[in-house]
Design a protein around this motif. Structure first.
Motif, mmCIF file in Angstrom:
data_model
loop_
_atom_site.group_PDB
_atom_site.id
_atom_site.type_symbol
_atom_site.label_atom_id
_atom_site.label_comp_id
_atom_site.label_asym_id
_atom_site.label_seq_id
_atom_site.Cartn_x
_atom_site.Cartn_y
_atom_site.Cartn_z
ATOM 1 N N UNK A 14 0.793 -1.173 -0.064
ATOM 2 C CA UNK A 14 -0.080 -0.024 0.017
ATOM 3 C C UNK A 14 0.743 1.496 -0.060
ATOM 4 N N UNK A 15 1.933 1.223 0.800
ATOM 5 C CA UNK A 15 2.838 2.454 0.711
ATOM 6 C C UNK A 15 3.755 2.457 -0.423
ATOM 7 N N UNK A 16 3.917 1.377 -1.195
ATOM 8 C CA UNK A 16 4.443 1.719 -2.477
ATOM 9 C C UNK A 16 3.811 2.496 -3.447
ATOM 10 N N UNK A 17 2.217 2.347 -3.207
ATOM 11 C CA UNK A 17 1.561 2.743 -4.252
ATOM 12 C C UNK A 17 0.990 4.416 -3.904
ATOM 13 N N UNK A 18 0.991 4.445 -2.276
ATOM 14 C CA UNK A 18 0.922 6.000 -1.921
ATOM 15 C C UNK A 18 2.364 6.805 -2.516
ATOM 16 N N UNK A 19 3.412 6.175 -2.144
ATOM 17 C CA UNK A 19 4.704 6.756 -2.504
ATOM 18 C C UNK A 19 4.522 7.503 -4.067
ATOM 19 N N UNK A 20 4.040 6.498 -4.959
ATOM 20 C CA UNK A 20 4.135 7.063 -6.337
ATOM 21 C C UNK A 20 3.406 7.896 -6.679
ATOM 22 N N UNK A 21 2.192 7.900 -5.902
ATOM 23 C CA UNK A 21 1.095 8.915 -5.933
ATOM 24 C C UNK A 21 1.524 10.385 -5.629
ATOM 25 N N UNK A 22 2.119 10.263 -4.406
ATOM 26 C CA UNK A 22 2.842 11.460 -3.770
ATOM 27 C C UNK A 22 4.108 12.058 -4.829
ATOM 28 N N UNK A 163 11.452 4.466 -10.951
ATOM 29 C CA UNK A 163 10.526 3.780 -10.287
ATOM 30 C C UNK A 163 11.303 2.690 -9.507
ATOM 31 N N UNK A 164 12.290 2.052 -10.391
ATOM 32 C CA UNK A 164 13.000 0.912 -9.800
ATOM 33 C C UNK A 164 13.671 1.145 -8.549
ATOM 34 N N UNK A 165 14.268 2.281 -8.296
ATOM 35 C CA UNK A 165 14.810 2.812 -7.001
ATOM 36 C C UNK A 165 13.727 2.839 -6.174
ATOM 37 N N UNK A 166 12.867 3.608 -6.281
ATOM 38 C CA UNK A 166 11.432 3.785 -5.448
ATOM 39 C C UNK A 166 10.751 2.870 -4.757
ATOM 40 N N UNK A 167 10.689 1.689 -5.803
ATOM 41 C CA UNK A 167 10.127 0.439 -5.408
ATOM 42 C C UNK A 167 10.787 -0.224 -4.280
ATOM 43 N N UNK A 202 8.090 12.676 -0.835
ATOM 44 C CA UNK A 202 7.219 11.669 -0.880
ATOM 45 C C UNK A 202 7.201 10.694 0.203
ATOM 46 N N UNK A 203 8.389 10.028 0.108
ATOM 47 C CA UNK A 203 8.803 8.928 1.180
ATOM 48 C C UNK A 203 8.498 9.198 2.421
ATOM 49 N N UNK A 205 6.425 11.524 3.601
ATOM 50 C CA UNK A 205 5.155 11.670 4.073
ATOM 51 C C UNK A 205 4.545 10.531 4.252
ATOM 52 N N UNK A 206 4.812 9.449 3.316
ATOM 53 C CA UNK A 206 4.240 8.019 3.315
ATOM 54 C C UNK A 206 4.683 7.299 4.467
ATOM 55 N N UNK A 207 5.695 7.525 4.991
ATOM 56 C CA UNK A 207 6.363 6.784 6.333
ATOM 57 C C UNK A 207 5.508 7.039 7.297
ATOM 58 N N UNK A 208 5.058 8.375 7.252
ATOM 59 C CA UNK A 208 4.204 8.974 8.624
ATOM 60 C C UNK A 208 2.606 8.315 8.373
ATOM 61 N N UNK A 209 2.481 7.571 7.285
ATOM 62 C CA UNK A 209 0.997 6.939 7.201
ATOM 63 C C UNK A 209 0.686 7.238 5.622
ATOM 64 N N UNK A 210 0.128 6.120 4.989
ATOM 65 C CA UNK A 210 -0.073 6.119 3.425
ATOM 66 C C UNK A 210 -1.269 7.161 3.339
#
Ligand code: GSH
Length: 210
Positions: A14-22, A163-167, A202-203, A205-210
């Protein structure tokens, strides 16, 4: 176009998706699936994700997608922000190579460690410490490959982030930061790369909750 993200902010995919959206400034609304309570195995969920896992998305026009990396690739084509999937053929081939590294080299090992150390306790199942030891040894060996690659270039696909890094971020943050596996101090290029990608807003922000 906005979408609803059906998943749980505690879970990596879920966090992976939220990250790319951000990263791409695509608005979404998280609809929490009660994974601990087994909601993801109920017929209403299986209609959208037939394997009984999170996450999946539904866009405003009704378009649905599951598999976090496929969703990430799709979202990378929406919104605005850094180009996370290079289009020039040779750069794209290097991107696919890097995405393959994340999926085939890193994920089975990192996913296995997180399953043993985090998800099994979450579901009140005992951790197999022998398996953890095997996986952490495999992780060390995989990171040698990363060090070789990252000593020649800034990111896994070249000198631009993709994306490969961010994943790597959802599992990497648990394995490297929370659990302290993977000796990054012995591999300065991996350490530099990790510091770079994990400090992206972006990450954070996601770490604090998707
Ligand atoms: N390949 C899938 C994997 C999804 C997945 O493993 N989701 C986990 C949470 S990170 C899950 O739903 N676990 C509960 C289960 O499998 O019962 C994806 O990337 O979306």
């Amino acid at each position: 176009m906005a979408f609803t993200l059906h998943g749980s902010s505690e879970f990596t995919c879920t966090r992976r998706v939220a990250l790319i959206a951000k990263e791409r400034n695509v608005p979404y609304r998280l609809i929490t699936v009660d994974v601990k309570g087994g909601e993801h195995k109920q017929p209403a969920h299986l209609k959208h994700q037939p394997f009984g896992q999170v996450p999946y998305i539904i866009q405003e026009d009704g378009f649905e997608l599951f598999e976090s990396r496929a969703i990430g690739r799709y979202i990378a084509t929406l919104g605005s922000g850094p180009e996370l999937i290079p289009t020039e053929p040779k750069a794209h081939a290097k991107f696919e190579q890097a995405a393959g590294i994340e999926y085939a080299q890193f994920d089975p090992v990192a996913n296995g460690i997180v399953k043993e150390k985090i998800y099994k306790p979450f579901f009140e199942v005992a951790t197999d410490e022998t398996k953890v030891q095997e996986l952490t040894a495999q992780l060390e060996s995989k990171l040698d490959g990363y060090e070789t690659l990252l000593s020649k270039q800034k990111y896994l696909a070249g000198n631009e982030v993709t994306l490969a890094d961010l994943f790597h971020l959802p599992y990497g943050s648990i394995v490297f930061e929370e659990l302290g596996y993977g000796s990054l101090d012995k591999r300065l290029n991996v350490k530099r790369w990790w510091k770079d990608i994990s400090s992206r807003p972006a990450w954070q922000a996601v770490k604090e909750g998707a």
